[in-house]
Design an enzyme around this catalytic site. Structure first.
Site, PDB file in Angstrom:
ATOM      1  N   LYS A  52      34.335  31.800  42.115  1.00 18.30           N
ATOM      2  CA  LYS A  52      35.926  31.864  41.969  1.00 18.30           C
ATOM      3  C   LYS A  52      36.570  31.033  42.648  1.00 18.30           C
ATOM      4  O   LYS A  52      37.493  30.331  42.355  1.00 18.30           O
ATOM      5  CB  LYS A  52      36.278  33.587  42.586  1.00 18.30           C
ATOM      6  N   GLN A  96      36.900  41.179  46.918  1.00 12.38           N
ATOM      7  CA  GLN A  96      35.751  41.388  46.195  1.00 12.38           C
ATOM      8  C   GLN A  96      35.014  42.802  46.122  1.00 12.38           C
ATOM      9  O   GLN A  96      34.865  43.245  47.384  1.00 12.38           O
ATOM     10  CB  GLN A  96      34.859  40.508  46.511  1.00 12.38           C
ATOM     11  N   ASP A 119      43.889  41.080  40.032  1.00 15.51           N
ATOM     12  CA  ASP A 119      42.919  41.762  39.385  1.00 15.51           C
ATOM     13  C   ASP A 119      43.435  42.882  38.249  1.00 15.51           C
ATOM     14  O   ASP A 119      42.915  43.516  37.454  1.00 15.51           O
ATOM     15  CB  ASP A 119      41.967  42.554  40.467  1.00 15.51           C
TER      16      ASP A 119
END
Ligand code: NAD
Length: 284
Positions: A52, A96, A119
């Protein structure tokens, strides 16, 4: 033989477009930034976080890594999210997953301010997706939609089967297909006659986490088959939920693993971060 949907190529195109937009923002003295938080030393999480950060660098988005030790308390993590919520250089916050067992993942997701929730896991964003009025889409389902659209096949009126009902993939995936007027069936671990249901699909999305669960006899001739699964085999190789070799003899279109959904997921994260920066600066 099925046409291969090349997620690497399609994501590269998306990233080029994002890079141009990020550069245009920089001309207006606006920078986009993503905070990436990792707790502990899960090797898979480390790989994802690095990927990422690398993708951010490729398109000119600033990334800020916060690597916390495994024994970080829930309160310490909440405190960090709080700081990032009001940090002006941060447009997106990505924590994460999975988190260590002593931390409640839902509490952390709920603590991220919805307009930095790139997200799209926060209940506010989930609700917005449900009613079709959203700023961000969850990255993996959004990436899958791009891959389906790349085939030129219209989803409208098609029989779509999604296997998997998780909050991050299966459920939002089903909703996005429904928004495009697909007729959606959601299958899961308790579904009866999975084979028969899969066989009815014009568009089949597998998001399970069981290697080679979907075999050629479960797939309709000419179907679009999207493999979200990422499974590590005993020999270390990565494979999807679909028996790629045999299903590609039946399907019309198919995504490989790796090189299908994975690269698109990251591209959509970049897109969400850019969207957040644009919203903050009231740019369309
Ligand atoms: P999950 O474990 O949360 O959900 C799996 C789902 O599969 C569940 O809803 C369960 O009911 C269903 N299921 C389990 N066994 C089944 C069976 N035998 N038949 C039918 N359904 C069954 O997983 P998730 O987070 O949704 O991820 C699914 C897969 O997608 C995993 O392999 C994960 O690694 C992968 N994934 C890939 C990406 C990517 O970017 N490529 C992103 C997220 C997840």
């Amino acid at each position: 033989m099925a046409d291969i949907i090349d997620g690497k190529k399609i994501s590269a195109r998306v990233k080029e477009k994002i890079k141009a937009e990020v550069s245009a923002l920089k001309d207006k003295n606006i920078e986009a930034g993503l905070a990436v938080v990792i707790v502990g030393d899960n090797p898979a999480s480390r790989v994802y976080v690095n990927a990422k950060k690398k993708a951010c660098a490729e398109v000119g988005i600033n990334s800020y890594e916060y690597a916390l030790p495994e024994d970080t308390t829930q309160q310490e993590l909440l405190d960090l999210v709080n700081i990032l919520n009001s940090d002006d250089k941060v447009d997106g916050i990505l924590v994460q997953m999975p988190l260590p067992k002593h931390i409640n993942e839902n509490d952390i997701i709920n603590s991220i301010i919805p307009n930095k929730d790139v997200d799209a896991f926060h209940p506010v964003n989930v609700g917005k997706i449900m009613i079709g009025d959203y700023s961000f889409l969850p990255c993996t389902p959004a990436g899958v939609m791009e891959l389906i659209k790349s085939t030129g096949i219209s989803i409208k009126g098609k029989d779509c089967v999604v296997i998997g009902r998780s909050n991050i993939v299966g459920k939002p995936m089903s909703m996005l297909l429904l928004h495009e007027s697909g007729t959606v069936t959601i299958c899961h671990s308790k579904t009866k006659d999975l084979k028969e249901k899969c066989k009815s699909a014009d568009i089949l999305v597998a998001a399970v986490g069981v290697a080679n669960l979907i075999t050629a006899d479960m797939v309709k001739e000419g179907a679009v088959v999207i493999d979200v699964g990422m499974n590590r085999l005993a020999d270390g190789k990565l494979c999807g939920d679909v028996d790629f070799e045999n299903v590609s003899k039946v399907a019309g279109y198919i995504t490989p693993v790796p090189g299908g959904v994975g690269p698109m997921t990251i591209a959509m994260l970049l897109e969400n971060t850019l969207t957040s920066a644009k919203i903050k600066n009231i740019i369309k």
